[in-house]
Design an enzyme around this catalytic site. Structure first.
Site, PDB file in Angstrom:
ATOM      1  N   ASP A  32       0.906  -1.104   0.164  1.00  0.00           N
ATOM      2  CA  ASP A  32      -0.105   0.108  -0.290  1.00  0.00           C
ATOM      3  C   ASP A  32       0.980   1.240   0.078  1.00  0.00           C
ATOM      4  O   ASP A  32       2.145   1.381   0.669  1.00  0.00           O
ATOM      5  CB  ASP A  32      -0.863  -0.076   1.009  1.00  0.00           C
ATOM      6  CG  ASP A  32      -2.071   0.957   0.956  1.00  0.00           C
ATOM      7  OD1 ASP A  32      -3.372   0.369   0.935  1.00  0.00           O
ATOM      8  OD2 ASP A  32      -2.025   2.119   0.874  1.00  0.00           O
ATOM      9  N   THR A 119     -13.703  -1.809  -8.992  1.00  0.00           N
ATOM     10  CA  THR A 119     -14.743  -1.560  -9.986  1.00  0.00           C
ATOM     11  C   THR A 119     -14.451  -0.634 -11.100  1.00  0.00           C
ATOM     12  O   THR A 119     -13.930   0.358 -10.835  1.00  0.00           O
ATOM     13  CB  THR A 119     -15.954  -0.961  -9.129  1.00  0.00           C
ATOM     14  OG1 THR A 119     -16.181  -1.520  -8.231  1.00  0.00           O
ATOM     15  CG2 THR A 119     -17.155  -0.719  -9.937  1.00  0.00           C
ATOM     16  N   CYS A 259     -19.096   3.317  -3.504  1.00  0.00           N
ATOM     17  CA  CYS A 259     -19.625   2.458  -4.677  1.00  0.00           C
ATOM     18  C   CYS A 259     -20.883   2.893  -5.107  1.00  0.00           C
ATOM     19  O   CYS A 259     -20.743   3.147  -6.608  1.00  0.00           O
ATOM     20  CB  CYS A 259     -19.754   0.938  -3.986  1.00  0.00           C
ATOM     21  SG  CYS A 259     -18.320   0.143  -3.429  1.00  0.00           S
TER      22      CYS A 259
HETATM   23  N1  LIG Z   1     -15.179  -0.928   0.149  1.00  0.00           N
HETATM   24  C1  LIG Z   1     -16.295  -1.621  -0.455  1.00  0.00           C
HETATM   25  O1  LIG Z   1     -17.344  -2.075   0.106  1.00  0.00           O
HETATM   26  C2  LIG Z   1     -16.103  -1.953  -1.994  1.00  0.00           C
HETATM   27  C3  LIG Z   1     -17.101  -2.966  -2.370  1.00  0.00           C
HETATM   28  C4  LIG Z   1     -17.071  -3.358  -3.717  1.00  0.00           C
HETATM   29  C5  LIG Z   1     -16.216  -2.805  -4.458  1.00  0.00           C
HETATM   30  N2  LIG Z   1     -15.331  -1.880  -3.998  1.00  0.00           N
HETATM   31  C6  LIG Z   1     -14.149  -1.544  -5.005  1.00  0.00           C
HETATM   32  O2  LIG Z   1     -12.913  -1.955  -4.505  1.00  0.00           O
HETATM   33  C7  LIG Z   1     -11.770  -0.966  -4.776  1.00  0.00           C
HETATM   34  C8  LIG Z   1     -11.290  -0.635  -3.548  1.00  0.00           C
HETATM   35  O3  LIG Z   1     -12.061   0.006  -2.560  1.00  0.00           O
HETATM   36  P1  LIG Z   1     -11.832   0.052  -0.856  1.00  0.00           P
HETATM   37  O4  LIG Z   1     -13.041   0.488  -0.564  1.00  0.00           O
HETATM   38  O5  LIG Z   1     -11.010  -1.125  -0.561  1.00  0.00           O
HETATM   39  O6  LIG Z   1     -10.833   1.433  -1.270  1.00  0.00           O
HETATM   40  P2  LIG Z   1      -9.798   1.964   0.085  1.00  0.00           P
HETATM   41  O7  LIG Z   1      -9.868   3.137   0.037  1.00  0.00           O
HETATM   42  O8  LIG Z   1     -10.543   1.329   1.518  1.00  0.00           O
HETATM   43  O9  LIG Z   1      -8.556   1.159  -0.087  1.00  0.00           O
HETATM   44  C9  LIG Z   1      -7.677   1.391  -1.284  1.00  0.00           C
HETATM   45  C10 LIG Z   1      -6.376   1.327  -0.709  1.00  0.00           C
HETATM   46  O10 LIG Z   1      -5.376   1.488  -1.834  1.00  0.00           O
HETATM   47  C11 LIG Z   1      -4.602   2.150  -1.327  1.00  0.00           C
HETATM   48  N3  LIG Z   1      -3.968   2.736  -2.604  1.00  0.00           N
HETATM   49  C12 LIG Z   1      -4.149   3.735  -3.464  1.00  0.00           C
HETATM   50  N4  LIG Z   1      -3.300   3.816  -4.596  1.00  0.00           N
HETATM   51  C13 LIG Z   1      -2.454   2.677  -4.766  1.00  0.00           C
HETATM   52  C14 LIG Z   1      -1.522   2.327  -5.304  1.00  0.00           C
HETATM   53  N5  LIG Z   1      -1.280   3.025  -6.533  1.00  0.00           N
HETATM   54  N6  LIG Z   1      -0.856   1.119  -4.865  1.00  0.00           N
HETATM   55  C15 LIG Z   1      -1.152   0.363  -4.022  1.00  0.00           C
HETATM   56  N7  LIG Z   1      -2.066   0.878  -2.989  1.00  0.00           N
HETATM   57  C16 LIG Z   1      -2.804   2.104  -3.251  1.00  0.00           C
HETATM   58  C17 LIG Z   1      -4.833   3.288  -0.701  1.00  0.00           C
HETATM   59  O11 LIG Z   1      -3.766   3.722   0.227  1.00  0.00           O
HETATM   60  C18 LIG Z   1      -5.962   2.306   0.250  1.00  0.00           C
HETATM   61  O12 LIG Z   1      -5.368   1.898   1.601  1.00  0.00           O
HETATM   62  C19 LIG Z   1     -12.586   0.294  -5.416  1.00  0.00           C
HETATM   63  O13 LIG Z   1     -12.689   0.112  -6.925  1.00  0.00           O
HETATM   64  C20 LIG Z   1     -14.091   0.175  -4.753  1.00  0.00           C
HETATM   65  O14 LIG Z   1     -14.925   0.733  -5.696  1.00  0.00           O
HETATM   66  C21 LIG Z   1     -15.324  -1.620  -2.721  1.00  0.00           C
END
Ligand SMILES: NC(=O)c1ccc[n+]([C@@H]2O[C@H](COP(=O)([O-])OP(=O)(O)OC[C@H]3O[C@@H](n4cnc5c(N)ncnc54)[C@H](O)[C@@H]3O)[C@@H](O)[C@H]2O)c1
Length: 423
Positions: A32, A119, A259
């Protein structure tokens, strides 16, 4: 052939639970860019509360976390779970996806598999992501390494729909790679896998799932506004309508988060790129985007100028502390913009993050030092559903307003001498 070592990019709400689940079976490297996040995970704590300290401790020997991209070298499968937000124009912001793709490209060895869980709209994995990877690695997808896509559906704060309990959709460039991915993910959810025929199909499935939900809620929100204008309680109407076998049980409310309030814009932008104007998708968004202002207006007309307001709940939905794109915060901001003095309390949100968003310190606990002119229930946290008249009385002054956006306290005995408002 089973994968030997998994690299996960992005250890947020999606990536960390996945890393922990996979680490029960094989070595996992979590990468991360957020040093604070890595430091807290190294201390064995997950601020998002998706993974318990005990669960983190259990996999400590199999899960390495780092801000060093070189830690990903040697992985034979990479899974990117980085954010895919929208920009100020509500267009897809693929910058984190580009950064993660380039990171993978710099450590990728021939024969590996690269999976995206973020997504997106159809075509992103095999289009821009493959291009960014190729620019860094010189490797071609489908020839030197393979791509896969597995949309994430977890529902944070919902104990019944966690990673291990839901069907996981997987897709890949070849049947063989899809089968290997099905085996990998199947280890953590008892083999509950749907293999989609192509990556684009899996990407499209995810994009429409959340857009469908958004549109359904928008319809109920519109109905709620109309019924409210006619002084008909929407919740009573819904209770009656729900007795029909095929009536969908949606409820009115604020649609925020990263989302449901975001993904439809990915679908809409993609539709526009194909020459189709996505009227229905954008109409749903427009209605849902308007709800925070609607609630603020409804509450404001019931208050004297300059009244003090306590908003309960700041997160984008119930039972989590996630503040991203929170419409409860939009209600708070809209009330403050109308000249009211607005405080906020959320038992689950990170106090420092909330303070930064509010521009003032949130309340640390209930009851407050003094009663407010109005109490606004904005998020239906479990902790709020159990508040009774005795607990609410010190929060709102006699003659004051209890505005229940979620209808959580309908039918409840509330403190005497207060006005109650809901849809
Ligand atoms: N949270 C949910 O319930 C959920 C559900 C379905 C889909 N999604 C999708 O999943 C994806 C992630 O969502 P999330 O909620 O986990 O996001 P989040 O913000 O909680 O986590 C993302 C992580 O990625 C890290 N990050 C950012 N750029 C990076 C890089 N270049 N290299 C490595 N790490 C990096 C950030 O520091 C963060 O810790 C998104 O596309 C979201 O739409 C999320």
């Amino acid at each position: 052939m089973a994968f030997a070592r998994v690299g996960i990019l992005g250890l947020g709400y999606v990536g960390l639970p996945l890393a922990v689940a996979l680490a029960a079976h094989r070595p996992v490297v979590g990468f991360d860019i957020d040093a604070r996040r890595i430091a807290e995970l190294e201390r064995g704590h997950d601020r998002t509360r998706e993974v318990s300290d005990a669960a983190l401790a259990r996999v400590a020997t199999h899960l390495t976390v780092s801000t060093d991209p070189n830690s990903l070298r040697g992985c034979d499968v990479f899974i990117a779970t980085v954010p895919t937000p929208i920009d100020a124009d509500r267009k897809p912001d693929l910058s984190a996806l580009e950064a993660a793709s380039r990171t993978i490209g710099r450590v990728l060895a021939p024969g590996a598999v690269v999976v995206f869980e973020s997504t997106v709209y159809p075509g992103v994995t095999e289009g821009p992501c493959a291009m960014w990877i190729a620019e860094e690695s010189g490797l071609q997808a489908g020839r030197d390494y393979h791509l896969g896509y597995s949309p994430e559906r977890v529902n944070p704060g919902d104990g019944n729909h966690g990673l291990t309990a839901i069907t996981k959709v997987v897709a890949a460039q070849t049947e063989d790679v899809a089968a290997r991915l099905a085996a990998l993910y199947g280890e953590i959810n008892g083999g509950n896998i749907h293999t989609a025929p192509s990556i684009r199909i899996a990407e499209a499935a995810k994009a429409i799932e959340n857009a469908q939900r958004d549109i359904n809620i928008a319809f109920i929100n519109e109905v709620a506004m109309v019924l409210h204008a006619a002084d008909i309680p929407v919740h009573d109407v819904l209770a009656a309508a729900r007795t029909k076998w095929n009536f969908l049980p949606f409820v009115p409310g604020l649609v925020g988060g990263h989302c449901i309030g975001v993904d439809p814009y990915y679908l809409a932008t993609w539709a526009q790129s194909l020459g189709h104007e996505p009227v229905t998708i954008l109409a749903g968004r427009q209605t849902n985007e308007a709800m925070a202002g609607f609630f603020a207006d409804q509450i404001a007309v019931q208050l004297a100028p300059g009244a003090s307001v306590l908003v309960l709940g700041a997160s984008f939905k119930e039972n989590i502390g996630d503040l991203r794109n929170s419409k409860a915060l939009d209600v708070t901001a809209a009330l403050a913009a109308k000249g009211f003095t607005v405080d906020c309390f959320d038992p689950l949100a990170d106090a420092e993050a909330l303070r930064r968003l509010l521009g003032r310190a949130p309340l640390a606990a209930l009851p407050p030092d003094r009663p407010y002119d109005a109490l606004v229930l904005a998020v239906a946290h479990q902790a709020f559903s159990t508040l009774d008249a005795a607990a609410l009385a010190p929060c709102v002054a006699p003659g004051g307003l209890i505005a229940d956006i979620k209808g959580l306290w309908r039918g409840r005995v509330l403190p005497q001498g207060r006005r109650y408002w809901t849809l």
